[in-house]
Write a protein that holds these residues in place. Structure first.
Motif, PDB file in Angstrom:
ATOM      1  N   HIS A  27       0.782  -1.306  -0.030  1.00  0.00           N
ATOM      2  CA  HIS A  27       0.110  -0.493  -0.131  1.00  0.00           C
ATOM      3  C   HIS A  27       1.173   1.649  -0.017  1.00  0.00           C
ATOM      4  CE1 HIS A  27      -3.141  -2.633   1.320  1.00  0.00           C
ATOM      5  NE2 HIS A  27      -4.596  -2.329   0.496  1.00  0.00           N
ATOM      6  N   GLY A  28       1.883   0.881  -0.608  1.00  0.00           N
ATOM      7  CA  GLY A  28       2.716   2.310  -0.295  1.00  0.00           C
ATOM      8  C   GLY A  28       3.682   3.044   0.654  1.00  0.00           C
ATOM      9  N   VAL A  29       3.485   2.057   1.596  1.00  0.00           N
ATOM     10  CA  VAL A  29       4.489   2.189   3.081  1.00  0.00           C
ATOM     11  C   VAL A  29       5.263   1.382   3.394  1.00  0.00           C
ATOM     12  CG1 VAL A  29       4.633   2.784   5.486  1.00  0.00           C
ATOM     13  CG2 VAL A  29       2.423   2.323   4.492  1.00  0.00           C
ATOM     14  N   ASP A  30       6.340   2.938   3.395  1.00  0.00           N
ATOM     15  CA  ASP A  30       7.891   2.706   3.146  1.00  0.00           C
ATOM     16  C   ASP A  30       8.477   2.078   4.867  1.00  0.00           C
ATOM     17  OD1 ASP A  30      10.921   2.682   3.149  1.00  0.00           O
ATOM     18  OD2 ASP A  30      11.214   4.443   1.875  1.00  0.00           O
ATOM     19  N   VAL A  31       8.769   1.238   4.834  1.00  0.00           N
ATOM     20  CA  VAL A  31       8.475   0.814   6.265  1.00  0.00           C
ATOM     21  C   VAL A  31      10.190   1.535   6.746  1.00  0.00           C
ATOM     22  CG1 VAL A  31       8.472  -1.462   8.123  1.00  0.00           C
ATOM     23  CG2 VAL A  31       6.864  -1.577   5.456  1.00  0.00           C
ATOM     24  N   ALA A  32      10.689   0.598   6.104  1.00  0.00           N
ATOM     25  CA  ALA A  32      12.269   0.513   6.750  1.00  0.00           C
ATOM     26  C   ALA A  32      11.901   2.424   6.860  1.00  0.00           C
ATOM     27  CB  ALA A  32      13.599   0.421   5.469  1.00  0.00           C
ATOM     28  N   ALA A  33      11.681   3.451   5.635  1.00  0.00           N
ATOM     29  CA  ALA A  33      11.955   4.599   6.494  1.00  0.00           C
ATOM     30  C   ALA A  33      11.407   5.102   7.071  1.00  0.00           C
ATOM     31  CB  ALA A  33      11.327   5.085   4.849  1.00  0.00           C
ATOM     32  N   LEU A  34       9.887   4.423   7.585  1.00  0.00           N
ATOM     33  CA  LEU A  34       8.836   5.133   8.702  1.00  0.00           C
ATOM     34  C   LEU A  34      10.033   4.787   9.751  1.00  0.00           C
ATOM     35  CD1 LEU A  34       5.932   5.522   9.922  1.00  0.00           C
ATOM     36  CD2 LEU A  34       5.370   3.185   9.486  1.00  0.00           C
ATOM     37  N   THR A  35       9.840   3.205  10.406  1.00  0.00           N
ATOM     38  CA  THR A  35      10.928   2.825  11.206  1.00  0.00           C
ATOM     39  C   THR A  35      12.567   3.146  11.811  1.00  0.00           C
ATOM     40  OG1 THR A  35      11.664   1.146  10.100  1.00  0.00           O
ATOM     41  CG2 THR A  35       9.504   0.168  11.682  1.00  0.00           C
ATOM     42  N   GLY A  39      13.548   5.944  15.122  1.00  0.00           N
ATOM     43  CA  GLY A  39      14.567   5.230  15.747  1.00  0.00           C
ATOM     44  C   GLY A  39      15.047   3.958  15.859  1.00  0.00           C
ATOM     45  N   LEU A  40      13.651   3.102  14.974  1.00  0.00           N
ATOM     46  CA  LEU A  40      13.297   2.191  15.417  1.00  0.00           C
ATOM     47  C   LEU A  40      13.990   0.539  14.359  1.00  0.00           C
ATOM     48  CD1 LEU A  40       9.705   2.305  15.918  1.00  0.00           C
ATOM     49  CD2 LEU A  40      11.359   1.781  17.629  1.00  0.00           C
ATOM     50  N   GLY A  41      14.596  -0.286  14.140  1.00  0.00           N
ATOM     51  CA  GLY A  41      14.148  -1.579  13.804  1.00  0.00           C
ATOM     52  C   GLY A  41      13.278  -1.809  12.580  1.00  0.00           C
ATOM     53  N   ARG A  42      13.442  -2.236  11.277  1.00  0.00           N
ATOM     54  CA  ARG A  42      12.459  -2.774  10.815  1.00  0.00           C
ATOM     55  C   ARG A  42      11.692  -3.388  10.998  1.00  0.00           C
ATOM     56  NH1 ARG A  42      11.565  -2.806   4.216  1.00  0.00           N
ATOM     57  NH2 ARG A  42       9.543  -3.948   4.184  1.00  0.00           N
ATOM     58  N   TYR A  43      11.662  -4.443  11.848  1.00  0.00           N
ATOM     59  CA  TYR A  43      10.501  -5.553  12.625  1.00  0.00           C
ATOM     60  C   TYR A  43      11.128  -5.480  14.167  1.00  0.00           C
ATOM     61  CZ  TYR A  43      12.452  -7.961   8.211  1.00  0.00           C
ATOM     62  OH  TYR A  43      12.466  -7.998   6.826  1.00  0.00           O
TER      63      TYR A  43
END
Length: 52
Positions: A27-35, A39-43
């Motif tokens: 749905h277009g969310v850049d999870v890596a950029a968001l996290t 200050g979070l890791g992707r997971y």
């Protein structure tokens, strides 16, 4: 659900996290950029709300 602990098994949790990651990405969310912005890791995206 785990009958003993009334929670999810490790492999089920991992599948659920993968599903959430894939759904957001589709749905277009850049999870890596968001996290990263938080200050979070992707997971670690769902850690705040996890209680399983």
């Amino acid at each position: 659900m785990d009958d003993v602990h009334c929670g999810y098994e490790t492999d089920e949790r991992e599948l659920l996290c993968d599903y959430i990651d894939e759904a957001l990405t589709e749905h277009g969310v850049d999870v890596a950029a968001l996290t990263s912005r938080h200050g979070l890791g992707r997971y670690q995206l769902t850690d705040k709300w996890r209680n399983w």
